[in-house]
Write a protein that holds these residues in place. Sequence first.
Motif, PDB file in Angstrom:
ATOM      1  N   SER A 144      27.690  65.903 110.285  1.00  9.01           N
ATOM      2  CA  SER A 144      27.337  66.805 109.196  1.00  9.01           C
ATOM      3  C   SER A 144      28.247  68.037 109.107  1.00  9.01           C
ATOM      4  N   THR A 146      25.478  63.362 100.356  1.00 10.51           N
ATOM      5  CA  THR A 146      26.145  63.394 101.650  1.00 10.51           C
ATOM      6  C   THR A 146      25.666  62.280 102.583  1.00 10.51           C
ATOM      7  N   ASP A 155      30.821  68.930 106.104  1.00 13.33           N
ATOM      8  CA  ASP A 155      30.730  70.192 105.363  1.00 13.33           C
ATOM      9  C   ASP A 155      32.080  70.888 105.290  1.00 13.33           C
TER      10      ASP A 155
END
Length: 104
Positions: A64, A50, A68
């Motif tokens: 983030s 990631t 996700d």
Amino acid sequence: MKAACKMVKYYLSQYKFLCIAATNETEIAQAQALLDWLRKNLQPGDGFATDRVLQFGPVAARRSKALDRQLAVLMQYGWVHELPAGTKIDGKKRRKAFRLSPKA
């Protein structure tokens, strides 16, 4: 017959993706932009971490929580598969690692 069943499953998953896209355009559009970026920068079946996406990915995927959510959408439709924690990507063990589906 086996190949025909595979093809039908593929087109049904695409149809499902498009039906959901019609109801949740922003999230699906962002997931599609991420998938396009992954296809451009990786080969089908390649693993990725990631941190690479957070740094170089599409603007909407550089946070983030947003990343996700987008990865969850792509996993739901089989475009991305989560790898076990500790998988080595680029020579480092990663907490979060994924693999671009071979069908991508």
